[in-house]
Design a protein around this motif. Sequence first.
Motif, PDB file in Angstrom:
ATOM      1  N   ASP A 159       0.802  -1.221   0.000  1.00 23.53           N
ATOM      2  CA  ASP A 159       0.000   0.000   0.000  1.00 23.53           C
ATOM      3  C   ASP A 159       0.839   1.278   0.000  1.00 23.53           C
ATOM      4  N   GLN A 160       2.162   1.169  -0.019  1.00 22.56           N
ATOM      5  CA  GLN A 160       2.991   2.372  -0.026  1.00 22.56           C
ATOM      6  C   GLN A 160       2.900   3.057  -1.389  1.00 22.56           C
ATOM      7  N   ASP A 161       2.989   4.392  -1.330  1.00 25.17           N
ATOM      8  CA  ASP A 161       2.912   5.168  -2.566  1.00 25.17           C
ATOM      9  C   ASP A 161       4.261   5.181  -3.273  1.00 25.17           C
TER      10      ASP A 161
ATOM     11  N   ASP B 231       1.660   9.970  -8.189  1.00 20.79           N
ATOM     12  CA  ASP B 231       1.829   9.221  -6.948  1.00 20.79           C
ATOM     13  C   ASP B 231       0.702   8.201  -6.857  1.00 20.79           C
ATOM     14  N   THR B 232       1.059   6.941  -6.874  1.00 20.98           N
ATOM     15  CA  THR B 232       0.058   5.870  -6.847  1.00 20.98           C
ATOM     16  C   THR B 232       0.610   4.694  -6.050  1.00 20.98           C
ATOM     17  N   PRO B 233      -0.275   3.882  -5.473  1.00 24.62           N
ATOM     18  CA  PRO B 233       0.206   2.706  -4.732  1.00 24.62           C
ATOM     19  C   PRO B 233       0.931   1.714  -5.647  1.00 24.62           C
TER      20      PRO B 233
END
Length: 97
Positions: free
Chosen positions: A25-27, A38-40
């Motif tokens: 789940d980190q971007d 910026d996306t997971p």
Amino acid sequence: MRGIIYFILFILVCTLSILFFAQNDQDVVLSYFIGQLDTPLAFIIVGSLLVGYFIGVISLTGRLFKLRVKLKQAQHKLGQKTKEVENLRSLPIKDDY
């Protein structure tokens, strides 16, 4: 029976997907020519897999079409040969000994 196996596989894939998304789940910053996003990480991985899948399907479509045409030609020839054999079988046998 086959439906039960497919249902179990579906549930298994869904469970593994949920676990995958929960752990990734980190971007991540995705930089491309025009800008950045910026996306997971999970979305980037799944998106890459989907793009690769669709590129593979598109690249195989021409080959599949060619094979279908070849199959139709072979079926047509088989039909002609079958008719020829049936016509030859219906001719009376002549013995010229």
